[in-house]
Design an enzyme around this catalytic site. Structure first.
Site, PDB file in Angstrom:
ATOM      1  N   SER A 142       0.841  -1.193   0.000  1.00 48.27           N
ATOM      2  CA  SER A 142       0.000   0.000   0.000  1.00 48.27           C
ATOM      3  C   SER A 142       0.874   1.240   0.000  1.00 48.27           C
ATOM      4  CB  SER A 142      -0.894   0.023   1.244  1.00 48.27           C
ATOM      5  OG  SER A 142      -1.552   1.272   1.386  1.00 48.27           O
ATOM      6  N   TYR A 186      -2.695  -0.187  10.069  1.00 45.96           N
ATOM      7  CA  TYR A 186      -2.563  -0.683   8.689  1.00 45.96           C
ATOM      8  C   TYR A 186      -1.308  -0.110   8.033  1.00 45.96           C
ATOM      9  CZ  TYR A 186      -3.726  -0.982   3.659  1.00 45.96           C
ATOM     10  OH  TYR A 186      -3.699  -1.207   2.298  1.00 45.96           O
ATOM     11  N   LYS A 210       1.737  -2.431   6.640  1.00 41.34           N
ATOM     12  CA  LYS A 210       2.151  -2.453   5.231  1.00 41.34           C
ATOM     13  C   LYS A 210       3.612  -2.032   5.075  1.00 41.34           C
ATOM     14  CE  LYS A 210      -1.532  -3.953   3.114  1.00 41.34           C
ATOM     15  NZ  LYS A 210      -1.519  -5.258   2.394  1.00 41.34           N
TER      16      LYS A 210
END
Length: 256
Positions: A135, A148, A152
């Protein structure tokens, strides 16, 4: 361009919908056979020919190895795609240990476990390609998805380390880093737009419009566009590309 993927045996995690489903379709269209893992076998996945759909919980410690075992004694490509991106509009102080653990487990440890299971098979076969779905948040840290973003970043670093250890043994490892993609994760019920909209008391369409405005292209990436990059990195056309992070974000990240 012939990617030379016909006859390849591919394992894809998080394959039931969104980017994962687009990746599976892309490999099938290229003539590959796919072992596709999903917590639930969706109708879209079930109807694809050339696909062995495996219902598996990839958050479970044994799940990734179970999926890899279903591929048998040959694996040419592993795509670590499964993940979650739960918005945290309440802020960092309300993100519990359990929330951090769940995000880390599915975004990082599922890839670690699937890779650990697949690598011996790839090495025995003389090589292979691993592609992770990362990401832009690995570099574009965002408090809205703080756990998150951190996960990532770890996944991208993991891929780079693997590429250094196994490159000389015929294993290439790369990461595709999408920005906002037109999937349920962003636009569906309970997705980022809906969650942020509810927290801020605005229409989710306004959240979506704001995200689009932040991109030079003015639109979300389509799942098929991410899949195209995954296929290219998995193919011998990218035979000397390893340890790379390829961004597809519509120009969201404007710095070099």
């Amino acid at each position: 361009m012939d990617l030379g993927l016909a006859g390849k045996r591919v394992v894809v995690t998080g394959a039931g919908k969104g980017i994962g489903l687009a990746i599976v379709r892309g490999f099938v269209d290229e003539g590959a056979t796919v072992v596709a893992g999903s917590r639930r076998i969706t109708p879209e996945l079930a109807k694809l020919s050339g696909v062995t759909a495996v219902e598996v919980d990839l958050a479970d410690q044994a799940g990734p190895a179970e999926l890899v075992a279903a591929a048998g004694e040959r694996i040419d490509v592993l795509v670590n795609n499964v993940g979650i991106a739960p918005p945290r509009p309440q802020g960092f102080l309300e993100v519990t240990d359990d929330m951090w653990a769940a995000t880390w487990n599915l975004n990082v440890m599922s890839a670690v476990r699937a890779t650990r299971a697949a690598l011996p098979v790839m090495l025995a076969g003389g090589g292979g390609a691993i592609v992770n779905t990362g990401s832009v948040n690995a570099r574009l840290a965002d408090p809205l998805v703080i756990d998150y973003s951190a996960a990532k970043a770890a996944l991208t670093n993991f891929a780079k380390s693997l590429s250094k250890e196994f490159g000389a043994r015929g294993i290439r490892v790369n990461t595709v880093a999408p920005g906002p993609v037109a999937t349920d994760l962003w636009l569906g019920g309970g997705g980022v737009a809906a969650t942020v909209g509810a927290a801020q008391g605005i229409d989710p369409a306004q959240v979506e419009a704001g995200a689009k405005a932040a991109m030079v292209t003015g639109r979300f990436t389509r799942p098929e566009e991410v899949a195209d990059l995954v296929l290219l990195l998995a193919s011998d056309r990218s035979g000397n590309v390893t340890g790379a992070e390829v961004t597809i974000d519509g120009g969201l990240i404007t710095t070099v």
